[in-house]
Design an enzyme around this catalytic site. Structure first.
Site, short mmCIF file in Angstrom:
data_model
loop_
_atom_site.label_atom_id
_atom_site.label_comp_id
_atom_site.label_asym_id
_atom_site.label_seq_id
_atom_site.Cartn_x
_atom_site.Cartn_y
_atom_site.Cartn_z
N LYS A 195 -2.38 -3.03 10.33
CA LYS A 195 -2.99 -3.85 9.27
C LYS A 195 -3.48 -5.16 9.87
O LYS A 195 -2.82 -5.75 10.74
CB LYS A 195 -1.95 -4.11 8.18
CG LYS A 195 -2.48 -4.82 6.94
CD LYS A 195 -1.37 -4.96 5.91
CE LYS A 195 -1.84 -5.61 4.62
NZ LYS A 195 -0.75 -5.72 3.63
N SER B 200 -1.78 -3.77 -0.87
CA SER B 200 -2.88 -4.32 -0.12
C SER B 200 -3.16 -3.59 1.19
O SER B 200 -4.23 -3.72 1.75
CB SER B 200 -2.62 -5.79 0.16
OG SER B 200 -1.46 -5.93 0.95
N SER C 250 3.03 -3.47 -1.19
CA SER C 250 1.80 -3.14 -0.47
C SER C 250 1.90 -2.05 0.58
O SER C 250 0.88 -1.64 1.12
CB SER C 250 1.22 -4.39 0.18
OG SER C 250 0.53 -5.12 -0.78
N1 GLN Z 1 0.21 -6.19 -5.26
C1 GLN Z 1 1.13 -7.25 -4.96
C2 GLN Z 1 0.38 -8.55 -4.93
O1 GLN Z 1 -0.77 -8.54 -5.17
C3 GLN Z 1 1.85 -6.98 -3.69
C4 GLN Z 1 1.11 -7.34 -2.48
C5 GLN Z 1 1.86 -7.09 -1.22
O2 GLN Z 1 2.89 -6.41 -1.20
N2 GLN Z 1 1.37 -7.66 -0.14
O3 GLN Z 1 0.93 -9.57 -4.66
#
Ligand code: GLN
Length: 492
Positions: free
Chosen positions: A84, A159, A183
């Protein structure tokens, strides 16, 4: 050769036996990445030269060692991996899906990356993600969204959508992501692969660009539980560069995969399976519960009475921490700097205005607000107190069971644009995943079935601190009994 049908163990065997080389393996991954990126947009950078050089080094080492020594070959020799774009790899970009870090190339490796390289792994590229890991659909990337390989009209989740899509499409057997509120698990569920978020403190955060520092953890995507185990084995453990890593022994994850199911108690928090959960997901989860029962697990009811506050608590704590962490992007230190800004404050303002996208700005504003003098007690402090209650809920639940079973997401992969106009709807997607980050406990998403439209559904298991070996065993048992019976539309 295609990597879509290979596990780390089978790849390693073929390399050791001389049936293929690290070079040929890397080339196959690079070819698929390049070929499929036009449709998936999973990679922001593909490092053909670097990956092939690295693979050649692995091959050279193999040749110069005797047959005996090859059995002691590093655990991930020649295994291609995608990373990532918020995890630092020396010499490659680390844009975090943001314009503000677009030109940034870190001069050092994250600890997880150092360990992967030492184990012989070959990094083939950096994967697309929501800007600064904020999002649940990948639509917040400044470089366009990743497409779901099962249906290109749908989101891959976020994400870490690029990493999930790269593994689902068979480009690489494994990929790294980060999980602050789901994410890794959420895109794993929507893309039909396994995604593990380790216990907070299990994997070093050194070199992971900070979002919510008390929640962030590097996690692993793979199609096979054994591959998650192999990668976690390498990256887990104490790191002097990250004081929040714990000095807890790292067990043999691969050995744990074949444990017995007898005596395992799985807790189901029925109260959480109500409102907002789509019927098809509910049916799949009920089937997964039955499947574990048939495999020999005992099913018990548990309660997480404060889980209903988890979304609110998460979006206060995560935004508060993000607003502080993101203060460093001011145009003076990293990446992008606004031009024609003669005065310092003006330069800061314009750099941040031009460099950050809408969701990041929203989070910085929310976070600054909940930390402001007048509202700190009402929001931030209150959220921290409820976080403690949630941790206590986990403690009580794990006194009654070995793991808690829930859906990973309330729905299957949604269409692009479906939730973009309504941030609250988007946040509600994280309802099942954020509790693990608030509690610091590990969680895994396992593909458990397909919807009528052929979209993957994930079942989530949460365990007590340091129970990754147990979660991997449960994933392996499920996969062996109920492998996914289809492959994505787009694959290598
Ligand atoms: N969807 C969650 C957010 O928008 C989690 C994001 C993540 O785990 N990086 O914060």
């Amino acid at each position: 050769m295609s990597l879509a049908n290979n596990t780390i163990a089978s790849l390693r065997d073929q390399i050791v036996r001389g049936e293929t080389t690290a070079h040929a393996t890397a080339e196959s991954a690079l070819n698929s990445a390049e070929k499929l990126n036009g449709s998936l947009n999973a990679f922001l950078e593909i490092d053909r030269d670097g990956a092939l050089n690295r693979a050649d080094e692995v091959d050279k080492k193999l040749k110069t060692e005797t047959a005996d020594e090859t059995s002691a070959l590093p655990a991930l020799a020649g295994v291609p991996i995608a990373v990532k774009d918020n995890i630092c790899v020396r010499g490659l970009q680390a844009s975090c899906g943001s314009r503000i870090l677009g030109p940034y190339h870190p001069p050092y490796n994250a600890t997880a990356i150092e360990r992967l390289i030492a184990a012989g792994s070959v990094i083939i590229g950096k994967t697309n993600c929501d800007e600064f890991a904020m999002g649940s659909s990948n639509e917040n990337s400044a470089f366009g969204p990743v497409k779901n390989p099962w249906d290109l009209a749908r989101v891959p989740g976020g994400s870490s959508g690029g990493s999930a899509a790269a593994v689902a499409a068979g480009i690489v057997p494994v990929a790294l992501g980060s999980d602050t509120g789901g994410s890794v698990r959420q895109p794993a569920a929507l893309c039909g692969v396994i995604g593990l978020k380790p216990t907070y403190g299990r994997v070093s955060r050194y070199g992971l660009v900070a979002f919510g520092s008390s929640l962030d953890q590097i996690g692993v995507f793979a199609r096979a539980a054994s591959d998650v185990a192999a990668v976690l084995q390498v990256i887990a453990g104490r790191d002097r560069s990250d004081a929040t890593t714990a000095d807890v022994p790292v067990p043999d994850y691969s050995a744990a995969l074949t444990r017995e199911m007898a005596g395992i108690r799985l807790g189901v928090p029925r109260a959480l399976l109500g409102e907002g959960l789509h019927a098809e997901v509910r049916t799949a989860i009920e089937k997964a519960i039955d499947a574990y029962h048939d495999l020999g697990a005992e099913i018990v009811e548990v309660d997480l009475p404060h889980a209903k506050y988890a979304i609110a608590v998460y979006y206060i704590i995560a935004t508060a921490e993000a607003s502080s962490n993101l203060a460093r992007y001011d145009g003076a230190r990293y990446g992008y700097r606004a031009e024609n800004a003669p005065e310092l404050r003006d330069m800061y303002r314009r750099t941040r205005d031009e460099g950050f996208g809408a969701e990041v700005k929203r989070r910085v504003m929310l976070g600054t607000y909940v930390l402001s003098a007048g509202y700190y007690d009402a929001y931030y402090l209150k959220a921290q107190k409820v976080r403690t209650l949630l941790r206590q809920d986990f403690g009580a639940a794990f006194a009654r069971c070995d793991a808690i079973l829930t859906p990973t997401t309330p729905t299957t992969a949604f269409l692009f644009g479906e939730k973009m106009d309504d941030p609250l709807q988007m946040y509600l997607n994280d309802i099942y995943t954020v509790t693990a980050n608030l509690g610091g406990v590990p969680g895994i998403s396992i593909p458990c079935g397909l919807s009528a439209e052929g979209l993957p559904i994930g079942v989530q298991l949460l365990g007590p601190y340091w129970s990754e070996a147990r979660l991997l065993h449960l994933a392996q048992a499920y996969q062996t009994a109920h492998p996914l019976q289809a492959r994505p539309q787009v694959h290598a």
